[in-house]
Enzyme design. Structure first.
Site, PDB file in Angstrom:
ATOM      1  N   ASP A  99       0.852  -1.187   0.000  1.00 37.83           N
ATOM      2  CA  ASP A  99       0.000   0.000   0.000  1.00 37.83           C
ATOM      3  C   ASP A  99       0.895   1.247   0.000  1.00 37.83           C
ATOM      4  O   ASP A  99       1.352   1.671  -1.063  1.00 37.83           O
ATOM      5  CB  ASP A  99      -0.929  -0.077   1.218  1.00 37.83           C
ATOM      6  CG  ASP A  99      -1.966   1.028   1.277  1.00 37.83           C
ATOM      7  OD1 ASP A  99      -2.209   1.676   0.243  1.00 37.83           O
ATOM      8  OD2 ASP A  99      -2.542   1.259   2.357  1.00 37.83           O
ATOM      9  N   GLY A 101       3.836   1.249   1.084  1.00 39.35           N
ATOM     10  CA  GLY A 101       5.171   0.706   0.843  1.00 39.35           C
ATOM     11  C   GLY A 101       6.080   0.811   2.061  1.00 39.35           C
ATOM     12  O   GLY A 101       7.186   0.278   2.057  1.00 39.35           O
ATOM     13  N   THR A 103       5.894  -0.488   5.116  1.00 42.17           N
ATOM     14  CA  THR A 103       6.176  -1.755   5.805  1.00 42.17           C
ATOM     15  C   THR A 103       7.281  -2.508   5.069  1.00 42.17           C
ATOM     16  O   THR A 103       8.270  -2.946   5.665  1.00 42.17           O
ATOM     17  CB  THR A 103       4.913  -2.639   5.845  1.00 42.17           C
ATOM     18  OG1 THR A 103       3.839  -1.887   6.376  1.00 42.17           O
ATOM     19  CG2 THR A 103       5.128  -3.884   6.675  1.00 42.17           C
ATOM     20  N   ARG A 161     -10.091 -12.858   6.932  1.00 44.50           N
ATOM     21  CA  ARG A 161      -8.967 -13.515   6.257  1.00 44.50           C
ATOM     22  C   ARG A 161      -9.428 -14.812   5.587  1.00 44.50           C
ATOM     23  O   ARG A 161      -8.839 -15.288   4.631  1.00 44.50           O
ATOM     24  CB  ARG A 161      -7.863 -13.877   7.259  1.00 44.50           C
ATOM     25  CG  ARG A 161      -7.182 -12.687   7.918  1.00 44.50           C
ATOM     26  CD  ARG A 161      -5.919 -13.167   8.643  1.00 44.50           C
ATOM     27  NE  ARG A 161      -5.408 -12.199   9.599  1.00 44.50           N
ATOM     28  CZ  ARG A 161      -4.593 -11.180   9.309  1.00 44.50           C
ATOM     29  NH1 ARG A 161      -4.207 -10.988   8.067  1.00 44.50           N
ATOM     30  NH2 ARG A 161      -4.162 -10.369  10.253  1.00 44.50           N
TER      31      ARG A 161
HETATM   32  P1  IMP Z   1       1.958  -0.368   3.784  1.00 47.96           P
HETATM   33  O1  IMP Z   1       3.072  -0.234   4.770  1.00 47.96           O
HETATM   34  O2  IMP Z   1       1.078   0.854   3.772  1.00 47.96           O
HETATM   35  O3  IMP Z   1       2.424  -0.729   2.398  1.00 47.96           O
HETATM   36  O4  IMP Z   1       0.985  -1.467   4.345  1.00 47.96           O
HETATM   37  C1  IMP Z   1       1.159  -2.791   4.098  1.00 47.96           C
HETATM   38  C2  IMP Z   1       0.312  -3.631   5.034  1.00 47.96           C
HETATM   39  O5  IMP Z   1      -0.892  -2.973   5.405  1.00 47.96           O
HETATM   40  C3  IMP Z   1      -0.118  -4.881   4.301  1.00 47.96           C
HETATM   41  O6  IMP Z   1       0.812  -5.909   4.471  1.00 47.96           O
HETATM   42  C4  IMP Z   1      -1.454  -5.166   4.936  1.00 47.96           C
HETATM   43  O7  IMP Z   1      -1.284  -5.955   6.088  1.00 47.96           O
HETATM   44  C5  IMP Z   1      -2.001  -3.815   5.315  1.00 47.96           C
HETATM   45  N1  IMP Z   1      -2.931  -3.299   4.271  1.00 47.96           N
HETATM   46  C6  IMP Z   1      -2.710  -2.299   3.382  1.00 47.96           C
HETATM   47  N2  IMP Z   1      -3.758  -2.126   2.557  1.00 47.96           N
HETATM   48  C7  IMP Z   1      -4.671  -3.041   2.930  1.00 47.96           C
HETATM   49  C8  IMP Z   1      -5.976  -3.404   2.438  1.00 47.96           C
HETATM   50  O8  IMP Z   1      -6.524  -2.847   1.470  1.00 47.96           O
HETATM   51  N3  IMP Z   1      -6.602  -4.430   3.085  1.00 47.96           N
HETATM   52  C9  IMP Z   1      -6.048  -5.100   4.134  1.00 47.96           C
HETATM   53  N4  IMP Z   1      -4.821  -4.817   4.612  1.00 47.96           N
HETATM   54  C10 IMP Z   1      -4.141  -3.795   4.024  1.00 47.96           C
END
Ligand code: IMP
Ligand code: MG
Length: 171
Positions: A99, A101, A103, A161
């Site tokens: 999302d 990025g 994480t 899930r």
């Molecule tokens: P990021 O750090 O914003 O890229 O978030 C990544 C993590 O957020 C993913 O591994 C998911 O666990 C969670 N996440 C992000 N978008 C979604 C979504 O649309 N549905 C469920 N979990 C999400």
């Protein structure tokens, strides 16, 4: 009542994973592949993907948690380190969704400290609209612009899930 709008069916998911599994099998012939699934969201994808990869490989898990509800807390907590020695291995990180990025960036930084030969990214869903950091996604089954997605491992507050297909959750 939350509404679940269908986005990808079970059949579409399995067809895409078969295709990605073939690509990975070609790209990792004669390499030392370790799939590292990022808990918890990737567990169902990882289980299906590993069975579609025809070259020898190992599977490990890492835990990182970033979300509460549908919005990022901005904090990433490592809940589990890989068990296997990743030194000189070809690591393929397996994520449910990229999302912002943030994480994955933290995870990549951490994994690189373990001295692998290569680190690549495989995600079930590459979601673009909110990307904040540059991430080179090497394999993705599906691209989406936006939405909050649940099912097939993806959760909202740890629920949904178990849904066999992928849905856009409207709260
Ligand atoms: P990021 O750090 O914003 O890229 O978030 C990544 C993590 O957020 C993913 O591994 C998911 O666990 C969670 N996440 C992000 N978008 C979604 C979504 O649309 N549905 C469920 N979990 C999400
Ligand atoms: Mg996740």
């Amino acid at each position: 009542m939350p509404e679940f709008i269908p986005v990808f069916s079970e059949m579409e998911i399995h067809d895409q994973i078969k295709l990605i599994g073939e690509q990975i099998s070609n790209d990792y012939a004669n390499k030392d592949l370790i799939l590292v699934g990022i808990l918890k969201g990737s567990f169902i994808f990882l289980a299906d993907l590993t069975r579609r990869i025809t070259v020898d490989h190992k599977v490990d898990l890492m835990g990182a948690s970033s979300y509460e509800g549908a919005s990022s807390t901005g904090q990433i907590v490592f809940t589990k380190q890989p068990d296997l020695d990743l030194k000189n291995k070809d690591v393929l990180l397996v994520e449910d969704i990229v999302d912002t990025g943030k994480t994955l960036l933290k995870i990549i930084e951490f994994v690189k400290l373990l001295d692998p030969r290569s680190v690549k990214i495989c995600t079930l869903i590459d979601k673009h609209e909110r990307r904040e950091v540059k991430i080179n996604v090497d394999y993705s089954c599906f691209s989406l612009n936006k939405g909050f997605i649940v099912g097939y491992g993806l959760d909202y507050n740890e629920k949904y899930r178990n849904l066999p297909a992928i849905y856009d959750l409207k709260l």
